[in-house]
Design a protein around this motif. Structure first.
Motif, short mmCIF file in Angstrom:
data_model
loop_
_atom_site.label_atom_id
_atom_site.label_comp_id
_atom_site.label_asym_id
_atom_site.label_seq_id
_atom_site.Cartn_x
_atom_site.Cartn_y
_atom_site.Cartn_z
N LYS A 1 0.90 -0.48 -12.62
CA LYS A 1 2.33 -0.47 -12.96
C LYS A 1 3.13 -1.06 -11.80
N ALA A 2 4.17 -1.79 -12.14
CA ALA A 2 4.98 -2.45 -11.12
C ALA A 2 5.80 -1.44 -10.32
N ASN A 3 6.19 -1.85 -9.09
CA ASN A 3 7.08 -1.07 -8.24
C ASN A 3 6.52 0.29 -7.84
N ALA A 4 5.22 0.37 -7.65
CA ALA A 4 4.61 1.63 -7.21
C ALA A 4 4.82 1.83 -5.70
N THR A 5 4.71 0.75 -4.91
CA THR A 5 4.91 0.84 -3.46
C THR A 5 6.39 0.96 -3.16
N ARG A 6 6.76 1.98 -2.34
CA ARG A 6 8.18 2.24 -2.08
C ARG A 6 8.60 1.96 -0.65
N LYS A 7 7.68 2.08 0.29
CA LYS A 7 8.04 1.93 1.70
C LYS A 7 7.06 0.99 2.41
N ARG A 8 7.52 0.45 3.53
CA ARG A 8 6.63 -0.36 4.35
C ARG A 8 5.52 0.49 4.95
N ALA A 9 4.36 -0.10 5.14
CA ALA A 9 3.26 0.60 5.81
C ALA A 9 2.44 -0.42 6.59
N ASN A 10 2.06 -0.05 7.81
CA ASN A 10 1.26 -0.94 8.66
C ASN A 10 -0.23 -0.69 8.44
N ILE A 11 -0.96 -1.77 8.22
CA ILE A 11 -2.42 -1.71 8.08
C ILE A 11 -3.02 -2.68 9.09
N ILE A 12 -3.89 -2.17 9.95
CA ILE A 12 -4.37 -2.94 11.11
C ILE A 12 -5.77 -3.47 10.85
N VAL A 13 -5.92 -4.77 11.02
CA VAL A 13 -7.21 -5.43 10.79
C VAL A 13 -7.59 -6.22 12.05
N MET A 14 -8.81 -6.02 12.52
CA MET A 14 -9.33 -6.80 13.64
C MET A 14 -10.12 -7.98 13.09
N HIS A 15 -9.88 -9.15 13.67
CA HIS A 15 -10.67 -10.33 13.32
C HIS A 15 -11.20 -10.92 14.61
N ASN A 16 -12.49 -10.76 14.83
CA ASN A 16 -13.09 -11.10 16.12
C ASN A 16 -12.34 -10.35 17.23
N ASP A 17 -11.74 -11.05 18.17
CA ASP A 17 -11.02 -10.37 19.26
C ASP A 17 -9.51 -10.31 19.02
N ASP A 18 -9.07 -10.68 17.85
CA ASP A 18 -7.64 -10.71 17.57
C ASP A 18 -7.24 -9.55 16.64
N GLN A 19 -5.99 -9.11 16.78
CA GLN A 19 -5.48 -7.99 15.99
C GLN A 19 -4.34 -8.44 15.08
N ILE A 20 -4.49 -8.12 13.79
CA ILE A 20 -3.45 -8.46 12.81
C ILE A 20 -2.86 -7.16 12.28
N VAL A 21 -1.56 -7.02 12.40
CA VAL A 21 -0.87 -5.84 11.88
C VAL A 21 -0.19 -6.25 10.57
N PHE A 22 -0.88 -6.00 9.47
CA PHE A 22 -0.30 -6.33 8.16
C PHE A 22 0.73 -5.28 7.77
N VAL A 23 1.79 -5.73 7.12
CA VAL A 23 2.84 -4.82 6.65
C VAL A 23 2.88 -4.88 5.13
N ASP A 24 2.46 -3.78 4.48
CA ASP A 24 2.56 -3.70 3.03
C ASP A 24 4.01 -3.47 2.66
N THR A 25 4.48 -4.09 1.58
CA THR A 25 5.90 -4.01 1.23
C THR A 25 6.09 -3.76 -0.27
N PRO A 26 7.23 -3.17 -0.65
CA PRO A 26 7.57 -3.11 -2.07
C PRO A 26 7.79 -4.51 -2.63
N GLY A 27 7.69 -4.65 -3.94
CA GLY A 27 7.86 -5.96 -4.57
C GLY A 27 9.30 -6.45 -4.51
N LEU A 28 9.45 -7.77 -4.41
CA LEU A 28 10.78 -8.38 -4.42
C LEU A 28 11.32 -8.39 -5.85
N HIS A 29 12.45 -7.74 -6.05
CA HIS A 29 13.04 -7.68 -7.39
C HIS A 29 14.52 -7.33 -7.24
#
Length: 294
Positions: A35-63
């Protein structure tokens, strides 16, 4: 020097943002719903790729909407767009370009972005190529366009190696051992909300929220007590269900998700409370953690 930075994952509601992030991190952390619009707030999800760190930010849908809660959600997405080093814009392959054009208008700082063409499992290769040709008229706007299939054809590394190219050289922002900056109680809350979306039909899930009352780690088991908030008395009855069948089903689904994440047994106790019109006034939203500032 390592590379590290914030990468906001944006797109229309139900574009597959949370599913993509769970796949990239290799754990179920972000709430997922058909169902659409389930995510309500930003959330940080951290992924390591080799020696680098990516901090992904999950977001609500643009509407666009006039509802207060939805305005808060849009504001969360816009803040994520403005505060990151790179954007991943998710564009389902069957979408018209209007969603992407809407995003370009909202990207006020012209932050660099990669366009991910998602859900390509549902169409032929020729249709994917045709859609890529359609986006070509905006080739001066995006850094790359990448067709993505999280089910079979694409690997997480295919995306991560491209993302890292556009991140600044920077020391790690977070301990590389952690997967998210979210507290466990906030993840548990989202798992319960997800179970409500999966088990209760129509509009009711959109008018519910969850308060975590207690999380207690005992020797052999985690004890979690939570209250499901609804707007109307009739909704309380539907959440509980005849003979408490609905709330038992919600609780079982959420408990399984919690146990899979923690690797520990969980005793989950759910209550239901009515908070009339909580989605329609600023104080009701603030009481549940949605700090409405507009």
């Amino acid at each position: 020097m390592t590379k590290c930075g914030y990468v906001s994952v944006v797109g229309r509601p139900n574009a597959g943002k949370s599913s993509l992030l769970n796949w990239l991190v290799g754990e179920k952390i972000a709430m997922v719903s058909h169902k659409a619009n389930a995510t309500r707030k930003r959330a940080n999800i951290i992924v390591m790729h080799n020696d680098d760190q990516i901090v992904f930010v999950d977001t609500p849908g643009l509407h666009e909407t006039e509802k207060l809660l939805n305005q808060f959600m849009l504001d969360e997405a816009l803040k994520a767009i403005g505060d990151c080093d790179l954007i991943l814009f998710l564009a389902p392959v069957t979408d018209k370009l209007t969603h992407y054009e809407n995003f370009l208008e909202k990207n006020k700082k012209n932050t660099k972005h990669i366009l991910l063409l998602t859900k390509i499992d549902n169409v032929t290769n020729s249709e994917v190529l045709e859609k890529m040709r359609e986006y070509r008229k905006y080739s001066d706007k995006f850094e790359e366009i990448i067709p993505v299939s999280i089910k079979k054809q694409t690997t997480p590394s295919d995306i991560l190696k491209e993302v890292v190219k556009y991140l600044p050289e920077h020391p790690y922002l977070f301990d590389p051992e952690i997967l998210t900056t979210e507290h466990l109680r906030d993840i548990f809350k989202e798992f319960i909300r997800e179970s409500i979306f999966e088990n209760i039909s129509d509009e009711i899930p959109y008018e519910t929220d969850v308060l975590i009352n207690k999380v207690e780690e005992k020797k052999d088991i985690d004890v979690v007590k939570a209250t499901i908030i609804v707007q109307k008395g009739s909704q309380k009855g539907m959440i509980i269900g005849k003979g408490a069948t609905a709330i038992k089903r919600i609780g079982k689904d959420a408990r399984i998700k919690i146990e899979k994440l923690t690797g520990r047994k969980c005793f989950l106790e759910l209550f239901v409370s009515v908070k009339k019109g909580w989605t329609k006034n600023k104080q009701g939203l603030k009481d549940l953690g949605y700090d409405v500032t507009f």
